[in-house]
Structures are given as C-alpha cells and as structure tokens.
Scaffold this motif. Sequence first.
Motif, PDB file in Angstrom:
ATOM      1  N   ASN A  13       0.824  -1.213   0.000  1.00 50.38           N
ATOM      2  CA  ASN A  13       0.000   0.000   0.000  1.00 50.38           C
ATOM      3  C   ASN A  13       0.855   1.259   0.000  1.00 50.38           C
ATOM      4  O   ASN A  13       0.593   2.210  -0.755  1.00 50.38           O
ATOM      5  CB  ASN A  13      -0.926   0.008   1.225  1.00 50.38           C
ATOM      6  CG  ASN A  13      -2.203  -0.764   1.006  1.00 50.38           C
ATOM      7  OD1 ASN A  13      -2.675  -0.929  -0.115  1.00 50.38           O
ATOM      8  ND2 ASN A  13      -2.781  -1.252   2.084  1.00 50.38           N
ATOM      9  N   HIS A  14       1.878   1.293   0.854  1.00 54.08           N
ATOM     10  CA  HIS A  14       2.677   2.519   0.959  1.00 54.08           C
ATOM     11  C   HIS A  14       3.478   2.780  -0.313  1.00 54.08           C
ATOM     12  O   HIS A  14       3.388   3.862  -0.912  1.00 54.08           O
ATOM     13  CB  HIS A  14       3.627   2.430   2.157  1.00 54.08           C
ATOM     14  CG  HIS A  14       4.575   3.587   2.240  1.00 54.08           C
ATOM     15  ND1 HIS A  14       5.941   3.447   2.169  1.00 54.08           N
ATOM     16  CD2 HIS A  14       4.339   4.923   2.339  1.00 54.08           C
ATOM     17  CE1 HIS A  14       6.509   4.639   2.242  1.00 54.08           C
ATOM     18  NE2 HIS A  14       5.557   5.546   2.350  1.00 54.08           N
ATOM     19  N   GLN A  15       4.260   1.804  -0.743  1.00 56.38           N
ATOM     20  CA  GLN A  15       5.132   2.072  -1.888  1.00 56.38           C
ATOM     21  C   GLN A  15       4.354   2.248  -3.188  1.00 56.38           C
ATOM     22  O   GLN A  15       4.725   3.067  -4.041  1.00 56.38           O
ATOM     23  CB  GLN A  15       6.186   0.976  -2.012  1.00 56.38           C
ATOM     24  CG  GLN A  15       7.209   1.012  -0.884  1.00 56.38           C
ATOM     25  CD  GLN A  15       8.487   0.281  -1.241  1.00 56.38           C
ATOM     26  OE1 GLN A  15       9.039   0.434  -2.329  1.00 56.38           O
ATOM     27  NE2 GLN A  15       8.965  -0.532  -0.307  1.00 56.38           N
ATOM     28  N   SER A  16       3.259   1.516  -3.364  1.00 61.15           N
ATOM     29  CA  SER A  16       2.451   1.703  -4.579  1.00 61.15           C
ATOM     30  C   SER A  16       1.804   3.081  -4.592  1.00 61.15           C
ATOM     31  O   SER A  16       1.674   3.711  -5.655  1.00 61.15           O
ATOM     32  CB  SER A  16       1.383   0.608  -4.672  1.00 61.15           C
ATOM     33  OG  SER A  16       1.971  -0.668  -4.806  1.00 61.15           O
ATOM     34  N   LEU A  17       1.403   3.563  -3.425  1.00 61.59           N
ATOM     35  CA  LEU A  17       0.826   4.909  -3.338  1.00 61.59           C
ATOM     36  C   LEU A  17       1.835   5.968  -3.772  1.00 61.59           C
ATOM     37  O   LEU A  17       1.521   6.837  -4.604  1.00 61.59           O
ATOM     38  CB  LEU A  17       0.375   5.178  -1.903  1.00 61.59           C
ATOM     39  CG  LEU A  17      -0.150   6.592  -1.618  1.00 61.59           C
ATOM     40  CD1 LEU A  17      -1.500   6.799  -2.288  1.00 61.59           C
ATOM     41  CD2 LEU A  17      -0.249   6.838  -0.116  1.00 61.59           C
ATOM     42  N   ILE A  18       3.054   5.906  -3.236  1.00 55.45           N
ATOM     43  CA  ILE A  18       4.053   6.931  -3.545  1.00 55.45           C
ATOM     44  C   ILE A  18       4.525   6.816  -4.989  1.00 55.45           C
ATOM     45  O   ILE A  18       4.731   7.827  -5.677  1.00 55.45           O
ATOM     46  CB  ILE A  18       5.234   6.846  -2.564  1.00 55.45           C
ATOM     47  CG1 ILE A  18       4.746   6.958  -1.110  1.00 55.45           C
ATOM     48  CG2 ILE A  18       6.244   7.955  -2.864  1.00 55.45           C
ATOM     49  CD1 ILE A  18       3.900   8.181  -0.809  1.00 55.45           C
ATOM     50  N   ALA A  19       4.691   5.600  -5.489  1.00 54.59           N
ATOM     51  CA  ALA A  19       5.089   5.427  -6.890  1.00 54.59           C
ATOM     52  C   ALA A  19       4.019   5.982  -7.828  1.00 54.59           C
ATOM     53  O   ALA A  19       4.329   6.597  -8.859  1.00 54.59           O
ATOM     54  CB  ALA A  19       5.342   3.952  -7.189  1.00 54.59           C
ATOM     55  N   THR A  20       2.759   5.767  -7.474  1.00 58.93           N
ATOM     56  CA  THR A  20       1.653   6.267  -8.304  1.00 58.93           C
ATOM     57  C   THR A  20       1.601   7.788  -8.266  1.00 58.93           C
ATOM     58  O   THR A  20       1.435   8.444  -9.308  1.00 58.93           O
ATOM     59  CB  THR A  20       0.327   5.672  -7.823  1.00 58.93           C
ATOM     60  OG1 THR A  20       0.402   4.240  -7.889  1.00 58.93           O
ATOM     61  CG2 THR A  20      -0.839   6.153  -8.676  1.00 58.93           C
ATOM     62  N   LYS A  21       1.724   8.363  -7.081  1.00 59.19           N
ATOM     63  CA  LYS A  21       1.738   9.825  -6.962  1.00 59.19           C
ATOM     64  C   LYS A  21       2.886  10.423  -7.770  1.00 59.19           C
ATOM     65  O   LYS A  21       2.710  11.408  -8.494  1.00 59.19           O
ATOM     66  CB  LYS A  21       1.866  10.211  -5.489  1.00 59.19           C
ATOM     67  CG  LYS A  21       1.918  11.718  -5.228  1.00 59.19           C
ATOM     68  CD  LYS A  21       0.597  12.373  -5.572  1.00 59.19           C
ATOM     69  CE  LYS A  21       0.571  13.824  -5.080  1.00 59.19           C
ATOM     70  NZ  LYS A  21      -0.732  14.468  -5.389  1.00 59.19           N
ATOM     71  N   THR A  22       4.057   9.806  -7.665  1.00 57.83           N
ATOM     72  CA  THR A  22       5.216  10.289  -8.404  1.00 57.83           C
ATOM     73  C   THR A  22       4.968  10.255  -9.899  1.00 57.83           C
ATOM     74  O   THR A  22       5.325  11.194 -10.622  1.00 57.83           O
ATOM     75  CB  THR A  22       6.454   9.434  -8.071  1.00 57.83           C
ATOM     76  OG1 THR A  22       6.690   9.485  -6.664  1.00 57.83           O
ATOM     77  CG2 THR A  22       7.680   9.944  -8.803  1.00 57.83           C
ATOM     78  N   SER A  23       4.359   9.189 -10.371  1.00 54.51           N
ATOM     79  CA  SER A  23       4.092   9.065 -11.803  1.00 54.51           C
ATOM     80  C   SER A  23       3.204  10.200 -12.298  1.00 54.51           C
ATOM     81  O   SER A  23       3.391  10.717 -13.406  1.00 54.51           O
ATOM     82  CB  SER A  23       3.445   7.710 -12.096  1.00 54.51           C
ATOM     83  OG  SER A  23       3.329   7.497 -13.480  1.00 54.51           O
ATOM     84  N   ARG A  24       2.254  10.608 -11.476  1.00 51.01           N
ATOM     85  CA  ARG A  24       1.395  11.744 -11.849  1.00 51.01           C
ATOM     86  C   ARG A  24       2.203  13.039 -11.915  1.00 51.01           C
ATOM     87  O   ARG A  24       2.035  13.861 -12.819  1.00 51.01           O
ATOM     88  CB  ARG A  24       0.253  11.885 -10.853  1.00 51.01           C
ATOM     89  CG  ARG A  24      -0.791  10.791 -10.939  1.00 51.01           C
ATOM     90  CD  ARG A  24      -1.810  10.874  -9.814  1.00 51.01           C
ATOM     91  NE  ARG A  24      -2.495  12.162  -9.745  1.00 51.01           N
ATOM     92  CZ  ARG A  24      -3.553  12.513 -10.500  1.00 51.01           C
ATOM     93  NH1 ARG A  24      -4.031  11.647 -11.395  1.00 51.01           N
ATOM     94  NH2 ARG A  24      -4.124  13.685 -10.370  1.00 51.01           N
ATOM     95  N   VAL A  25       3.083  13.235 -10.937  1.00 47.95           N
ATOM     96  CA  VAL A  25       3.920  14.439 -10.916  1.00 47.95           C
ATOM     97  C   VAL A  25       4.836  14.462 -12.135  1.00 47.95           C
ATOM     98  O   VAL A  25       4.993  15.495 -12.803  1.00 47.95           O
ATOM     99  CB  VAL A  25       4.736  14.495  -9.608  1.00 47.95           C
ATOM    100  CG1 VAL A  25       5.729  15.652  -9.644  1.00 47.95           C
ATOM    101  CG2 VAL A  25       3.810  14.638  -8.397  1.00 47.95           C
ATOM    102  N   VAL A  26       5.432  13.319 -12.439  1.00 51.07           N
ATOM    103  CA  VAL A  26       6.323  13.215 -13.599  1.00 51.07           C
ATOM    104  C   VAL A  26       5.554  13.512 -14.890  1.00 51.07           C
ATOM    105  O   VAL A  26       6.062  14.210 -15.782  1.00 51.07           O
ATOM    106  CB  VAL A  26       6.971  11.816 -13.645  1.00 51.07           C
ATOM    107  CG1 VAL A  26       7.673  11.575 -14.984  1.00 51.07           C
ATOM    108  CG2 VAL A  26       7.953  11.657 -12.492  1.00 51.07           C
TER     109      VAL A  26
END
Length: 482
Positions: free
Chosen positions: A131-144
């Motif tokens: 849950n934690h790492q998938s959340l941050i990876a997903t958020k990052t992908s949006r920022v990128v």
Amino acid sequence: MSAQNLTLLTDLYELTMMQGYFETQENETVVFDVFFRDNPNKGGYSIMAGLEQVIDYIKNLHFSYEDVDYLRGLGIFTENFLNYLSGFHFSGSIYAIPEGSVIFPKEPLVKVIAPIMEAQLVETAILNIINHQSLIATKTSRVVFAAQGDGIMEFGLRRAQGPDAGLYGARAAMIGGCVGTSNVLAGKLFDVPIMGTHAHSWIMSFKDEYTAFKEYAKLYPNACTLLVDTYDTLKSGVPNAIRVFRELREEGIHPRSYGIRLDSGDLAYLSKEARKMLDAAGFTDAVIAASNDLDELLIHDLKMQGAAITSWGVGTNLITSKDCPSFGGVYKLAAIQNAEGEFIPKIKISENTEKITNPGNKTIYRVYDKETGKIRADLICFADETYDTSEELLLFDPNATWKKTRLPGGSYTMREILKPVFIHGECVYSSPTVMEIAHYCRQEKETLWDETKRLFYPHRVYVDLSQKLYDTKSRLLNDLSR
C-alpha cells in the motif's frame, strides 16, 4: 531498521485467528488476493511497488525467543500454540505483479497460496508494504507526467511520516519516475542518484549574498545551482548568480550543470523574468529549478502559464501523497483447497457491490493491441485457463455484460502478468535494481493510451473477467441469495 525482525508487525487479530485455526480445524491451504478498489486521485492507473521488501519480510519470517516470550506474557495464547510459533516458517507460494508495472483496480497484485495460519499471519505486513510504496510510486508518476519531460527530484524526507516512510517512499518515488532523491541513505541502500543544492541558511551565514554564491561555486564548480530568493529574487538573487557564473566563465570553468533555484513567490512570473535575465547575460543553458509545495496540479498550471522551469523539486506533497494519503489495498480469501487438491472458490458479498470479491485461484492476462502495443484490457481468469491469440477473444464488462468487445484472432497479444515469487517456501524470484525497475516502469507507461495517462477524467482501462470466472461468481452469488 533494515535488520529489524518484522514478524510481529501484524494486527493482534491475525494471531488470535491463527490460534483459533490451530485449536479448531485443519491447517488447510487457501488462496488470498491482494487488490485495491480505486486508483488514487481518481487517476487512470497505478504503479506496483514494494515487492522486494515483501520478499525480504517473507524470507526473514520467524518468531524469536523474545517474540514468543512477549506473546506468552499477554496471557491469551496457549503453550501448544506458542510452541508451534517457535518453529514457524513460511511454506507457501506467492505470486505477484512485478514492481514498476502499471496496475488497475480489482486485479490481484499479490496472490498468497499457503496453509491458512501462514496466509493469515502475513496479511498486515504485505498490505503495509505494498500500500505505501504503490501509493508513492503512483503519486510520483502523476507528478512526472505533469512535468512533461522535465526532471523531478524527490526531497520530502524531513516531511515524511517517519524514517521508514522517508526511506521507502524515496525508493518508490524513483520507481515512479524521479531522476534523483535528496535522501542519502536511500542513495546508499538502493544505489540511486542523490541530488541537492543548499539552503537559505547558507546564504544568511555569509556577510552578503554574492559572497555566499561565490564560495559555493568554489566548492562545487561542476554542479552549481544557486538559491536566489533569500532576499530579493530579481533585484539581488539573479544578478548575483549571473555575476558568479560570469566569473566562472572568465576563469575557464564550464560547469557540467549550473543554474538557479526558486523556492518562493510567483514561480511562473519569476522564472520567466529570470530566464530573460540569464539569456541576456549569455547563460542560455542555465537551468531554472523550482520548489515550494509543488504537486502535479501546480506543476500542470505552471506549465500552462509558460513557466521557464525545467527542473522541479517536490517534497511534502509527493512523499506523503498529501491529497490522497492511502492506497486502499485489501487482502481477501478467494479459495480453499479440498482433500482432492481442488481449489473451491469463495466469495465475499456486500451491500456495496464494489466490495464483492472475485472468487477462486486466479491469474491475470494483459491484452495488448498488436499494432500499437497499447493495453486493451486486463483479463482475470482461473489459473488453469489458457488462450489462443489466433482465435477471436470476447471481452465484456462484468458489471454491464451487454458492453462487449470482440478482438479478431491475430489482432492482439496476451501476457500473463502474475509471476511466481515463492514456491513452497522457496524464493524463485530475483528482484531487479531500483533503477532497472524505474526503466521498466517507463516502458510500462508507454503501453498506456494517452487518454489513460491524463490527470483529469482519464479513460478507464477495463479489467474484465473470463466467461468461466464470471459464471462461477454469478453462481455463488445466486447460491448465497437463496
């Protein structure tokens, strides 16, 4: 932290249920699925991350003498059960979607096939990690995505919810597409680029801004990015930076990278004015970096306004996924193995149709358009189902079955995306490096249609059920309704 025994990183009810199974029934083999119901931020996709830490957790799963003594002191566990825990090891199988993959709601990200006591114990930790790492990876992908090819640096460590969240959040951010992190420990442990400049305190500790810039440039002539907003960005900061850049040039020093960083004010206006000043002084290749509570929405707006920024430092809003702080992954029983070795599908029903589970021992096939390589749909089916891509494939919406798509034979390709990680307790999967996962993630996002990647009202990728799985689910629902 990395050497910690995480076996007790679990909810108490996992242990009380384990004891209940131990005392009342056979330790039968079951199937549990990890899945999530909605993409964060109403996005069109998510990013899988955290599998390497799940592997480490399973490999090191054991109850130490201290663990057993602590549990004994609670006064709720029998000596027979505590003796069982003393010799505990994970003997089951785990299948998972590889890290860096694009993922969608309702499909199993991780499948655990194990004796029910073992499968129950690992629920909490697996969910915590994924849950934690998938959340941050997903958020990052949006920022990128919002940055449209500009570099994104993660530097949220000081605002993360603790050391582990900062460390593994940085790992996930690199998977999601960051070009570097300020987190030095993450750089060491995961072999990823670390980046950073200086703070306002550096400027304030010198007699004037020019001296601070000059001394910094002496120390780091090949990577000289100067923070220009301590006093007055356009009247003081940028002119002093230009003065130092000019002196470096006169000394024959040509930095590998150099520029300015803005950390306050109207970033669109200030960056455009700073760009004019730098260009007029002959520093057309100077980078303008920006920070200051950025997220994908603000970056999107700044790009729309023509901001002259090409490098972005994103901290709090990325490392905490501030506007959507949880991923929502769940862990549900899907099947129980009978005496003949057959998996009997199980289903959870709910007044909320979104919470009705997909039964059985399943796998996932990703269906691609053969000509473009883009994803057409994900197809959840029973683990023993196979497909021939030379034949027509019928896809249908399991919630609105009249919506059908027929893919002619030869027009599509299929790939099974759940991969074996543990088989009968033995790890059979070797995790790539973080940078290899990040490269894979970039390739994965290329398989998405542009309509799915957009920030607002994205097109939904269909996650369909095979006819056999749909029929089984319908039968179980009808049986239960009687």
